[in-house]
Design an enzyme around this catalytic site. Structure first.
Site, mmCIF file in Angstrom:
data_model
loop_
_atom_site.group_PDB
_atom_site.id
_atom_site.type_symbol
_atom_site.label_atom_id
_atom_site.label_comp_id
_atom_site.label_asym_id
_atom_site.label_seq_id
_atom_site.Cartn_x
_atom_site.Cartn_y
_atom_site.Cartn_z
ATOM 1 C CB ALA A 163 -20.210 13.557 42.867
ATOM 2 N N GLY B 29 -21.258 9.048 39.977
ATOM 3 C CA GLY B 29 -20.045 9.433 39.252
ATOM 4 C C GLY B 29 -19.033 8.313 39.170
HETATM 5 N N1 T1G Z 1 -20.044 11.640 49.210
HETATM 6 C C1 T1G Z 1 -19.585 11.923 50.444
HETATM 7 N N2 T1G Z 1 -19.706 11.094 51.528
HETATM 8 C C2 T1G Z 1 -20.290 9.920 51.308
HETATM 9 C C3 T1G Z 1 -20.793 9.542 50.032
HETATM 10 C C4 T1G Z 1 -20.634 10.457 48.941
HETATM 11 N N3 T1G Z 1 -21.071 10.178 47.720
HETATM 12 N N4 T1G Z 1 -21.328 8.311 50.151
HETATM 13 C C5 T1G Z 1 -21.154 7.938 51.438
HETATM 14 N N5 T1G Z 1 -20.548 8.891 52.132
HETATM 15 C C6 T1G Z 1 -20.167 8.839 53.550
HETATM 16 C C7 T1G Z 1 -21.373 8.731 54.482
HETATM 17 O O1 T1G Z 1 -21.913 9.989 54.780
HETATM 18 C C8 T1G Z 1 -20.755 8.064 55.703
HETATM 19 O O2 T1G Z 1 -20.088 9.059 56.431
HETATM 20 C C9 T1G Z 1 -19.712 7.131 55.096
HETATM 21 O O3 T1G Z 1 -19.454 7.637 53.771
HETATM 22 C C10 T1G Z 1 -20.188 5.728 54.970
HETATM 23 O O4 T1G Z 1 -21.420 5.736 54.301
HETATM 24 C C11 T1G Z 1 -21.988 13.490 38.886
HETATM 25 C C12 T1G Z 1 -23.376 14.061 41.136
HETATM 26 C C13 T1G Z 1 -21.854 4.002 49.285
HETATM 27 C C14 T1G Z 1 -23.775 2.486 49.499
HETATM 28 O O5 T1G Z 1 -25.658 8.650 46.025
HETATM 29 O O6 T1G Z 1 -25.414 5.115 49.024
HETATM 30 O O7 T1G Z 1 -22.328 10.959 41.792
HETATM 31 O O8 T1G Z 1 -21.486 9.008 58.438
HETATM 32 O O9 T1G Z 1 -22.806 5.001 56.258
HETATM 33 O O10 T1G Z 1 -24.105 1.893 54.564
HETATM 34 O O11 T1G Z 1 -23.578 11.878 38.520
HETATM 35 O O12 T1G Z 1 -23.082 5.508 51.473
HETATM 36 O O13 T1G Z 1 -19.352 7.720 58.357
HETATM 37 O O14 T1G Z 1 -19.328 10.229 58.385
HETATM 38 O O15 T1G Z 1 -23.806 5.111 53.970
HETATM 39 O O16 T1G Z 1 -21.853 1.059 53.769
HETATM 40 C C15 T1G Z 1 -24.143 9.375 43.897
HETATM 41 C C16 T1G Z 1 -24.334 7.571 48.295
HETATM 42 C C17 T1G Z 1 -23.670 10.713 44.310
HETATM 43 C C18 T1G Z 1 -24.103 7.093 46.901
HETATM 44 C C19 T1G Z 1 -22.218 2.886 51.437
HETATM 45 N N6 T1G Z 1 -23.768 8.409 44.904
HETATM 46 N N7 T1G Z 1 -23.774 6.653 49.276
HETATM 47 O O17 T1G Z 1 -23.211 2.594 52.347
HETATM 48 O O18 T1G Z 1 -22.083 3.372 54.522
HETATM 49 S S1 T1G Z 1 -24.233 11.930 43.159
HETATM 50 C C20 T1G Z 1 -24.584 8.126 45.905
HETATM 51 C C21 T1G Z 1 -24.412 5.491 49.565
HETATM 52 C C22 T1G Z 1 -23.211 11.745 41.819
HETATM 53 C C23 T1G Z 1 -22.719 12.344 39.481
HETATM 54 C C24 T1G Z 1 -23.510 12.672 40.684
HETATM 55 C C25 T1G Z 1 -23.810 4.666 50.656
HETATM 56 C C26 T1G Z 1 -22.898 3.528 50.163
HETATM 57 P P1 T1G Z 1 -20.075 8.987 57.994
HETATM 58 P P2 T1G Z 1 -22.644 4.819 54.816
HETATM 59 P P3 T1G Z 1 -22.831 2.134 53.859
#
Ligand code: T1G
Length: 696
Positions: A62, A101
């Protein structure tokens, strides 16, 4: 179709493409686009659909930037229910990381194909949440309750091969997502594979003992966190109900957590960790090469830094004084790498290649002539540092970055020893350096911007979390540590037991209290620090001296089996030593202090107020750029409980006026640490928060 989701057909096969850089997060536009694409597919003559994403990864979850804002329809659970309800098969193609998500969308699809190297995960607990779009209800139906709960409470990323084995993936492919999807869609058509809804599957039989064992493990490993056990509870109870009711139960728990301070704290930490690494002033500043790193000193820090570099593919030349210490350093590094092999973190061949091709241990400084970056990690004496930097200045190539790993010495003074102070920087690692993720990048007065950029580039390569720090005694972390440790000592002098202090802070969420940490680090470290600080002590300044008594008795903590705690077979983790209370009582009597009792709440309040106050001074003086830099430092270097977001975030949650009141009350004792930070007073006067300073 406009927007981040498109639908196209290729004969009997429809293709739904998500394209929302950087990580295809399910923003409102993506959710609405998926509904529209599902409707388009349903209405189209296509018989099967491929659901895929563009860019470097399938949906990584998400859109976290939407959290805390009013949720807009369609909600993700409804989007996924729409996809699953389709009367024609949908195959989801996973490349990169399908997280949260994103993986839940895949679980709502009828078939899943994973591209080589792809991973899935449900990392919501890292954000203080649980899967909120069916993950706790569909995954148990697909693979069983125990493996499902293990996946969403560990937040680990599961590889394609394991997913195939678990039954999460139906096929693997080493083609590009589109080709892989088309291949499987043709298989569905050729074999007439039906729609297969996970929500209609029964949960396989559960090994209740295994489930209880997992629950106990999760509770122990995530002490203080609310979401992990709530997730298990929702999965267990929800999957005993009809799917729609289980989904409702999951959603209710998800929204409850979304409102929780733990969620706000964990998401603050998520973004703070990323923002501190991206300094606005370094935009467009090219870092220098980092391929070949020199390390001076093969002690605990030096060899840890060397291992960290080797494991990140860098070439390392480590300098030690003589043949004997060279061999000792080499063996130490080889042993640490062997441990990584044992824990499956590194292949044996890869380890052999690192030792044979990437590492050189020598006592010949001239081997550093071509090094890109040199990190000095020798004994903490200005004399020794100056000798090393004089040599480096003479030997290293122009443009080499000369770094010191000192944890408190004046880097401007070290830089002044060279003819190239602009190339000198502090890179303060934390022990063990190949494990601890924090790296203080200490910028001296003359450090050039591209040298700072090189420090941050090296941190990224080493997968460290870099925090920019200015030069002062202890930089950000150790300076704040000294203050909250002094606050603890003063409470002990005034009557609290060191063991009560430790327990109160462990209950607050720290892995260990300050006195258990002191025993782990070694009471000789504390003794040497107190000796070093003695000349700088101001009149009336108070601090605990019982540590010196323990030191003089040869009680150095864990390493001698005796410190504040006794460490023996009966209590390997330590039990309070009543003799320590006696030693402290003597000190109180000698200082004429009549002890009083403290509540655990008061101990935590004062300890945190001291930490926050010094944090505000560090930000006010520009040693740390923003309050979030202090939070990230304490989170990644000092065991601050992540579900509280860091001291400055925590201060905003309890209210700065309340913190200031605690400081002023404690300040009646006259102790200097309680001098309120000007920045804190200013923010209280203006009714502002620390977070208001995190904006750039
Ligand atoms: N939403 C918005 N922005 C995100 C994002 C997300 N989920 N994930 C990453 N970004 C942005 C991050 O801030 C950065 O921005 C850029 O993308 C690159 O990320 C209903 C509610 C995917 C493994 O927890 O673990 O789904 O700094 O620097 O090292 O059940 O990002 O460039 O402006 O980290 O290659 C669950 C979170 C959400 C995954 C990539 N998902 N993201 O790592 O790059 S809750 C997560 C990560 C959910 C549902 C629920 C990592 C990555 P900027 P990065 P990376």
């Amino acid at each position: 179709m406009e927007g981040p989701v498109t639908y196209e057909t290729h004969g009997d096969i429809g293709v739904i493409r998500i394209d929302n850089p950087p990580v295809n997060a399910t923003s409102h536009a993506v959710r609405a686009g998926l509904i529209a694409a599902a409707d388009a597919f349903a209405a189209s003559p296509a018989k099967v659909a491929v659901l895929m994403a563009e860019g470097r990864t399938f949906v990584a979850g998400a859109d976290i930037t939407e959290f805390g804002k009013p949720p807009l329809e369609p909600h993700l659970p409804d989007v996924i229910n729409r996809i699953e309800a389709l009367e024609k098969p949908v195959v989801c193609v996973i490349h990169g990381t399908a997280l949260g998500g994103g993986f839940e969308i895949a679980l709502g699809s009828h078939y899943r194909v994973m591209i080589t190297g792809a991973k899935i995960g449900l990392p919501e607990v890292n954000l203080g949440l649980i899967p909120g779009a069916g993950g706790t209800q569909r995954l148990p139906r697909l693979i069983g309750l125990v493996p499902a709960c293990e996946i969403f409470t560990s937040a680990r990323q599961v590889g394609a091969a394991e997913c195939l084995k678990l039954g999460i993936a139906d096929a693997l492919s080493d083609k590009a997502p589109f080709e892989a999807g088309m291949d499987f869609a043709r298989k569905i058509l050729d074999e007439g594979l039906p729609v297969r809804r996970v929500s209609e599957m029964d949960v396989p039989p559960t090994d209740q003992d295994a489930l209880q064992a997992l629950t106990n493990r999760v509770a122990k490993a995530n002490r203080g966190h609310v979401c992990h056990l709530k997730g298990i509870d929702v999965a267990i109870v929800g999957t005993q109900k009809p799917f729609a009711e289980g989904l409702k139960m999951e959603r209710a728990a998800f929204w409850e957590l979304m409102q929780s301070p733990q969620r706000a704290a964990m998401i603050h930490a998520f973004f703070a960790e990323r923002k501190v690494a991206n300094l606005p002033e370094l935009k467009g500043v090219e870092p220098r090469p980092i391929g070949h790193v020199g390390v001076i000193g093969g002690g605990t820090m030096g060899s840890g830094i060397a291992v960290s570099c080797l494991l990140s593919g860098l070439r390392v030349t480590l300098i030690e004084r003589n043949a004997e210490t060279v061999e000792h350093a080499h063996n130490g590094i080889a042993k640490t790498l062997a441990d990584s092999v044992k824990r499956g973190k590194l292949g044996a061949d890869a380890r052999d290649a690192l030792l044979a091709e990437k590492l050189l241990c020598t006592d010949k400084y001239e081997k550093l002539a071509a090094a890109d970056v040199v990190i000095e990690a020798v004994f903490e004496s200005m004399e020794v540092k100056k000798d090393v930097f004089t040599k480096l200045d003479a030997i290293c190539k122009p443009g080499a970055v000369l770094a010191t790993n000192t944890s408190y010495l004046d880097i401007n003074e070290i830089a002044a020893m060279t003819r190239r102070p602009q190339d000198v920087i502090g890179l303060h690692f934390f022990s063990p350096a190949h494990v601890m993720r924090l790296l203080e990048v200490v910028v001296a007065a003359k450090t050039a911007p591209e040298v700072v950029a090189t420090g941050f580039a090296l941190a990224k390569t080493l997968r460290k979390v870099p925090v920019r720090a200015g030069v002062c005694d202890g930089f950000i972390g150790n300076r704040i540590l000294k203050t909250y440790r002094t606050a603890a000592d003063i409470m002990v002098l005034e009557g609290a037991s060191p063991f009560q202090v430790d327990k109160a802070l462990v209950d607050f969420g720290f892995a260990m209290g300050p006195y258990a940490v002191a025993d782990l680090a070694g009471l000789d470290i504390g003794y040497l620090t107190r000796q070093r600080l003695l000349p700088q002590r101001k009149p009336g300044e108070r601090w605990g001296e019982w540590g010196d008594v323990l030191y003089e008795k040869g009680r150095l903590g864990r390493k001698t089996g005796h410190g504040h705690y006794i460490y023996d077979e009966a209590s390997p983790k330590g039990r309070p030593d009543p003799e320590v209370e006696e030693i402290i009582a003597h000190e109180r009597a000698r200082k004429g202090i009549a002890p009083r009792s403290f509540t655990d709440a008061e101990i935590v309040e004062r300890y945190m107020a001291a930490m926050i106050n010094e944090g505000a001074k560090v930000v006010g003086e520009g040693i740390a750029r923003r309050p979030m830099d202090v939070d990230v430092t304490l989170l990644y270097g000092y065991g601050f409980p992540r579900f509280r977001g860091g001291p400055m975030h925590y201060a905003d949650q309890i209210g700065l006026a309340k913190v200031l009141a605690t400081i002023e009350e404690a300040g009646k004792s006259g102790d200097l640490i309680w001098e309120p930070a000007p920045l804190l007073k200013q923010l209280v006067a203006e009714g502002r928060s620390f977070d208001s300073l995190n904006k750039d």
